[in-house]
Design an enzyme around this catalytic site. Structure first.
Site, PDB file in Angstrom:
ATOM      1  N   HIS A   1      43.897 -41.227 144.038  1.00 56.11           N
ATOM      2  CA  HIS A   1      43.362 -42.373 142.859  1.00 56.11           C
ATOM      3  C   HIS A   1      44.642 -42.189 142.063  1.00 56.11           C
ATOM      4  CE1 HIS A   1      40.336 -44.756 144.617  1.00 56.11           C
ATOM      5  NE2 HIS A   1      40.459 -43.743 145.771  1.00 56.11           N
TER       6      HIS A   1
ATOM      7  N   LYS B   1      33.861 -49.237 130.084  1.00 48.99           N
ATOM      8  CA  LYS B   1      35.218 -48.553 131.706  1.00 48.99           C
ATOM      9  C   LYS B   1      34.546 -46.755 130.189  1.00 48.99           C
ATOM     10  CE  LYS B   1      38.905 -50.397 130.792  1.00 48.99           C
ATOM     11  NZ  LYS B   1      39.582 -50.746 131.582  1.00 48.99           N
ATOM     12  N   ARG B   2      34.857 -46.336 130.909  1.00 52.06           N
ATOM     13  CA  ARG B   2      34.965 -44.646 130.888  1.00 52.06           C
ATOM     14  C   ARG B   2      35.801 -44.703 129.508  1.00 52.06           C
ATOM     15  NH1 ARG B   2      32.363 -40.986 134.065  1.00 52.06           N
ATOM     16  NH2 ARG B   2      32.914 -39.912 132.250  1.00 52.06           N
TER      17      ARG B   2
ATOM     18  N   LYS C   1      42.571 -44.907 128.338  1.00 52.00           N
ATOM     19  CA  LYS C   1      42.496 -45.707 128.665  1.00 52.00           C
ATOM     20  C   LYS C   1      42.559 -46.634 127.480  1.00 52.00           C
ATOM     21  CE  LYS C   1      39.114 -44.790 132.182  1.00 52.00           C
ATOM     22  NZ  LYS C   1      39.666 -46.523 133.155  1.00 52.00           N
TER      23      LYS C   1
ATOM     24  N   THR D   1      39.362 -51.991 138.179  1.00 50.43           N
ATOM     25  CA  THR D   1      38.719 -52.631 139.007  1.00 50.43           C
ATOM     26  C   THR D   1      37.627 -53.341 137.929  1.00 50.43           C
ATOM     27  OG1 THR D   1      37.284 -51.116 139.385  1.00 50.43           O
ATOM     28  CG2 THR D   1      38.967 -51.345 140.926  1.00 50.43           C
TER      29      THR D   1
ATOM     30  N   LYS E   1      37.243 -57.366 137.384  1.00 50.37           N
ATOM     31  CA  LYS E   1      35.340 -58.423 137.570  1.00 50.37           C
ATOM     32  C   LYS E   1      36.101 -59.161 136.658  1.00 50.37           C
ATOM     33  CE  LYS E   1      34.319 -53.587 139.223  1.00 50.37           C
ATOM     34  NZ  LYS E   1      33.717 -52.263 138.017  1.00 50.37           N
TER      35      LYS E   1
END
Ligand SMILES: *Cc1c(COP(=O)(O)O)cnc(C)c1O
Length: 813
Positions: free
Chosen positions: A357, A545-546, A551, A653, A657
Site C-alpha cells: 500500500h 483525508k488524513r 498529502k 480512494t 468517492k
C-alpha cells in the site's frame, strides 16, 4: 421479509415491546435503533446460517482477507440498502412518526481503522458479498477504535473512542470458537520418532475470542463473515491470588487483555511498539488456527489433506501488518499438522497473496530482531530458516553479489523486513494503482521483480458505489436511475450511459439541483457545528483525508493565503465565491500535521470575518473526519482536492468517492488520479504539477533548490514569510515547524515547486466554474466514468487473477 410497510410496522412495534417492554411512545430514539437493528439482524441471521451451510456443502474455495483495520462506519443503513428494504422501512417508520435517518444516526461508527487502507478493506467486504464470492474478513476487535478528534482553539484534541459503550448489535460472540495464542517463552527442537518437534515452554497465553459480524451482499442471499478477534483471559493467576496479591493477578489479566484494547492511530507511519507486534501476531495466529480447524472438518485432517490447503483456501494480507501469516501458517502446518518443511512451504506460498500500500520509506515495516525473538521465538526460528534458504537461492543466481543479497534479505541490519517476508512468502504481490505498481516493480521492489518476474501485478483500488453513491447520495442515485435505469447498481460501468446527458441542459439543471440540496445539508451541519454561515452558491472545495505532509494540505492552505493576499490588494479581483472545506485527523505524535491543522484554523479565523473579503472565500475545518462525516461531505463537494506529491499516494480512494458524486478533481498525476484522468479525459479534470518520474529523478539526482522557488516568485515568498513574520494572530513561532518543513529540508514534498502550477490550475478551475453549462457537463462526465472505480471491478479482478475463487450462489432454502 416485509411484504408491506404494514407488516414492517407490526414487526417493529412488536420488537420494541419484546425487547424493552415498552410502547412506541415510551421508547427513546436509542431504543428504536436497537429494535430496528435487532429486527434486521434476525433477518440477516437466517441468510447467514444458510450461507455458512452452503459454503461447507459446496466445498468451494474461500478467501480470507486479513487486515489490521476495517473502517466499517455504520452498518444499519448499508444493511437495509443491501437487503433492498430501505424504502419499506423508511415509509413504515414515517407512519409511526419516526425519521429513519435519525434512527441510523444513533449507531456509533465502527472506526476500526485509520483511513484509506481500513476503508478499502470494508469496501472489499461489501463487494465480495455482493458478487456472491465466498470471502471473509479477519481482523481485531479493538476496544477503542480511531480516536475522536475535537478542535479546541484551533488545535486537535484526542478523545478515546468508546464505540462499544452501548453494545454492538451486529456482533455475535463465539466463545466456543476461542483459540489460544502464545507469546514469549522458549522453544527447543527435539528429535521424536524420527522428526524434529518444536517444544514451546514458559510462554504466556492469551485467549482469542472471535466476534462475528455479518457482511450482507446486495441483491443476493449471500452473507459472509467478518471475524474480529478479542484478547481475553479466563485465567486468573491463582498462585499470586492465593498469596493475597490480588493486584498482581488483576494486573496480569489486564496486561494480557491489552492486546486488543487500542487501534494505533498512525496512518502510513507504523509505531515500532512491542504491543503492535503482539496485535499482529495475535490476530494472524487466531485467524489461521480457526481457518485450519474449519478446513480439517470439511476437507480432511491428514497431512496429505493439509498439503493441498491452497486448493480450498486463499489468504490475502492487506499490507505487511499481517505478514506473520507466512511463518505462522508454516508453524501450524509443520508443528501441529506434521507436514515437512518443503510441503509446508509450498502450501503456504500458494495460499498467501499480498497487497503493498505504500512506498513511503518511513512506512515500510521492520521489526528489531531482538523484539521478534523475545516475543515470538518460534516465529523467529522459522523466519531465520526462511531467510537462510532464500539467501542461498539468491546466491545461486547472483553469486558474489553480496550487496544485492543483503538488500533483499528477510533479516538484515538487525531487523526483520516485513515487505520482503511478504513478497517471498506469497504467490502474488500487487500494488493499488498502475503508477504505484510500476514504481514497485521498477524501483522499490525491482530486485524482487527480477527474481520473481511473474509475481507482481496491479489491482487498482475501488470503493463500493452502493455506500458511496447510492446510499450516501440517494437523490443523485434516483436521478441516475431515472435517466439510465437501475442496471448501474449491479453493473457500475453502465454509469457510462450518463455521458449522453452531459450536455443536456434539463439534466444538468437536475444534477445541479441535487448538488445544491447536498450543499444545503452540509451548510446546516457547518452552521450547527461551528456557527459559521457558508454560501451554498459558493464553490464547495473539499480536501478531506488524513493530515500528512505528503498529502500537502499545506499547498492548499498556502494557496488560500495567497488568494487572501490578492483579494486584500485588489478588492476587484474577479473570483467565484469559494468555501474551502478541510477535514482530517493527525496522528497523535505527528507534530507537523498538528500544526497544519492549527494553520488552517488560523486562516479560517483571519479570513472568515474579514469585512474586506465580504464572505467571498471562507475556510472551514470540520472536526472528526470519519466514514459518517465523509458520507455527509462528499455528496456536497464541487471540487475534489487530490494534490499529493506525485509518487507518494499509492492510489487514494477519496478521489474515487468524490468523482462518483460529481466533484471535479484538481490534482497531481499521482496514484489513481492518473487513471481517473484516463477515464474522464483531459477536459474533465484539472491536472498540475510534477510527474512521479520527475519527483523520483529529483530525489535521485538532485537539481531542485527551494530557494529558487522562494526567490523566484513574490507571491510564494510572501506566503512563506507570513508563516513566521507575525502577520498571523498567533505567537510568532507557532508555525516554525511548517516553515522549517519547506525551507530547511529543501521542501521535501515539492510544495513550493508545484505552487505556481497549482495556483494556475485553481485560476483555470475558477474560470471553468463561471460557465455553469460546461461545469455541469464535467460533473456529469465524472459520475459517468466512475464505474471503473467501483470496488466490484477491483474485487472481481482479485478473485479471477489472484484468489482463483468463483461465486457461490446461496439458495433461499
Ligand atoms: C475514503 C476515506 C479515506 C481515504 O481518503 P484518501 O483521500 O484516499 O486519503 C480516509 N478516511 C475516511 C473516513 C474515508 O472514508
Amino acid at each position: 421479509m416485509f411484504a408491506s410497510k404494514e407488516q414492517f410496522k407490526e414487526a417493529f412495534t412488536e420488537k420494541l415491546q419484546t425487547l424493552f417492554g415498552q410502547s412506541l411512545d415510551e421508547s427513546s430514539i436509542a431504543d428504536k435503533y436497537v429494535a430496528l437493528s435487532t429486527l434486521i439482524r434476525e433477518i440477516i441471521s437466517k441468510r447467514w446460517y444458510r450461507s455458512n451451510q452452503q459454503y461447507s456443502l459446496s466445498k468451494e474455495k474461500q478467501v480470507y482477507y486479513f487486515s489490521m483495520e476495517f473502517l466499517l462506519g455504520r452498518l444499519l443503513g448499508s444493511n437495509l440498502f443491501n437487503l433492498g428494504i430501505t424504502e419499506v422501512c423508511r415509509q413504515g417508520l414515517k407512519d409511526l412518526g419516526i425519521e429513519l435517518d435519525e434512527v441510523e444516526a444513533v449507531e456509533h461508527d465502527a472506526g476500526l481503522g485509520n483511513g484509506g487502507l481500513g476503508r478499502l478493506a470494508a469496501c472489499f467486504l461489501d463487494s465480495m458479498a455482493s458478487l456472491q464470492l465466498p470471502g471473509h474478513g479477519t481482523g481485531i476487535r479493538y476496544r477503542h477504535g480511531m480516536f475522536e478528534q475535537k478542535i479546541v482553539d484551533g488545535y486537535q484534541i484526542e478523545l478515546p473512542d468508546n464505540w462499544l459503550r452501548d453494545g454492538y448489535v451486529w456482533e455475535t460472540r463465539k466463545a466456543d470458537r476461542a483459540v489460544t495464542v502464545k507469546f514469549g517463552g522458549t522453544v527447543r527442537l527435539e528429535q521424536q520418532a524420527g522428526r524434529l518437534v518444536a517444544i514451546h515452554e514458559n510462554y504466556e497465553s492469551v485467549l482469542a475470542v472471535p466476534y462475528d459480524v455479518p457482511v450482507v451482499g446486495a441483491n443476493c442471499h449471500t452473507v459472509n463473515t467478518l471475524r474480529l478477534w478479542s484478547a481475553e483471559t479466563n485465567h486468573f493467576d491463582f498462585s499470586s491470588f492465593s498469596k493475597g496479591d490480588f493486584l498482581k493477578a488483576v494486573e496480569q489479566k489486564y496486561s494480557l487483555e491489552a492486546t486488543s484494547q487500542i487501534l494505533y492511530p498512525d496512518d502510513n507511519y507504523p509505531e515500532g511498539k512491542t504491543l503492535r507486534l503482539k496485535q499482529q501476531y495475535f490476530f494472524v495466529s487466531a485467524g489461521l488456527q480457526s481457518i485450519v480447524r474449519r478446513y480439517k472438518r470439511t476437507h480432511g485432517s491428514k497431512p496429505a489433506d493439509l498439503a493441498r490447503i491452497h486448493k480450498k483456501i486463499a489468504i490475502h494480507i492487506n499490507d505487511t501488518h499481517p505478514a506473520l501469516a507466512v511463518p505462522e501458517l508454516m508453524r501450524i502446518l509443520m508443528d501441529e499438522e506434521g507436514l515437512s518443511w518443503d510441503q509446508a512451504w509450498e502450501a503456504t506460498r500458494k495460499t498467501i497473496s499480498y497487497t503493498n500500500h505504500t512506498i513511503l520509506p518511513e512506512a515500510l515495516e521492520k521489526w528489531p530482531v531482538e523484539m521478534v525473538k523475545t516475543l515470538l521465538p518460534r516465529m523467529y526460528m522459522i523466519i531465520e530458516e526462511l531467510n537462510e534458504r532464500f539467501c542461498a537461492a539468491l546466491w545461486e543466481k547472483y553469486s558474489g553479489d553480496w550487496e544485492r543479497i543483503r538488500a533483499m534479505a528477510l533479516v538484515s541490519d538487525g531487523y526483520v523486513h516485513m515487505a520482503h517476508l511478504a513478497v517471498v512468502g506469497s504467490h502474488s504481490v500487487n500494488g493499488v494503482a498502475e503508477v504505484h505498481s510500476n514504481i514497485l516493480k521498477n524501483e522499490v521492489l525491482a530486485n524482487f521483480n527480477r527474481f520473481y518476474p511473474l509475481r507482481f501485478n496491479n489491482k487498482t483500488n475501488g470503493v463500493t458505489h452502493r455506500r458511496w453513491l447510492a446510499k450516501a447520495n440517494p437523490k443523485l442515485a434516483e436521478l441516475i436511475t431515472e435517466a439510465i435505469g437501475e442496471g448501474w447498481l449491479a453493473q457500475p460501468h453502465e454509469l457510462a450511459k450518463l455521458h449522453r446527458y452531459a450536455h443536456d441542459p434539463a439534466f444538468q439543471n437536475r444534477i445541479k439541483f441535487v448538488k445544491q440540496c447536498n450543499k444545503k445539508r452540509l451548510a446546516s451541519y457547518i452552521q450547527d457545528k461551528i456557527g459559521l454561515a457558508v454560501d451554498t452558491n459558493s464553490i464547495f472545495d473539499v480536501q478531506a483525508k488524513r493530515i500528512h505532509a505528503y498529502k500537502r494540505q499545506i499547498l492548499n492552505a498556502l494557496h488560500i493565503l495567497d488568494l487572501y493576499n490578492r483579494l486584500k490588494a485588489d478588492p476587484g479581483l474577479a473570483i467565484e465565491p469559494r468555501t474551502f472545506i478541510f477535514s482530517g485527523k493527525a496522528a497523535t505524535g505527528y507534530y507537523l500535521a498538528k500544526r497544519i491543522i492549527k494553520f488552517i484554523n488560523t486562516l479560517a479565523q483571519v479570513i472568515n470575518h474579514d469585512p474586506d473579503i465580504d464572505g467571498r472565500i471562507k475556510v472551514v475545518f470540520l472536526e472528526n473526519y470519519s466514514v459518517s462525516l465523509a458520507e455527509l461531505i462528499i455528496p456536497a463537494a464541487d471540487v475534489s482536492e487530490q494534490i499529493s506529491t506525485a509518487s507518494k499516494e499509492a492510489s487514494g480512494t477519496g478521489n474515487m468517492k468524490l468523482m462518483m458524486n460529481g466533484a471535479v478533481t484538481i490534482g497531481t498525476l499521482d496514484g489513481a488520479n492518473i487513471e481517473i484522468k484516463d477515464e474522464v479525459g483531459d477536459d474533465n479534470i484539472i491536472i498540475f504539477g510534477l510527474t512521479a518520474e520527475q519527483v523520483l529523478n529529483y530525489y535521485k539526482y538532485g537539481g531542485y533548490n527551494v530557494l529558487d522557488a522562494y526567490h523566484g516568485n513574490s507571491r510564494i515568498k510572501l506566503v512563506v514569510d507570513q508563516l513566521i513574520n507575525g502577520f498571523l494572530p498567533v505567537s510568532q513561532d507557532e508555525f516554525d515547524s511548517i516553515h522549517h518543513s519547506l525551507m530547511r529540508t529543501n521542501d521535501e514534498y515539492f510544495v513550493l515547486k508545484d505552487f505556481a502550477g497549482y495556483a494556475a490550475a485553481q485560476a483555470k478551475l475558477n474560470k471553468l466554474y463561471c460557465d455553469q453549462r460546461a461545469w455541469q457537463a464535467m460533473a456529469i462526465n465524472n459520475i459517468a466514468f466512475s464505474g471503473r472505480f467501483a470496488s466490484d471491478r477491483t474485487v472481481s479482478e482479485y478473485a479471477i487473477g489472484i484468489w482463483k475463487i468463483k461465486p457461490v450462489v446461496i439458495r433461499e432454502n
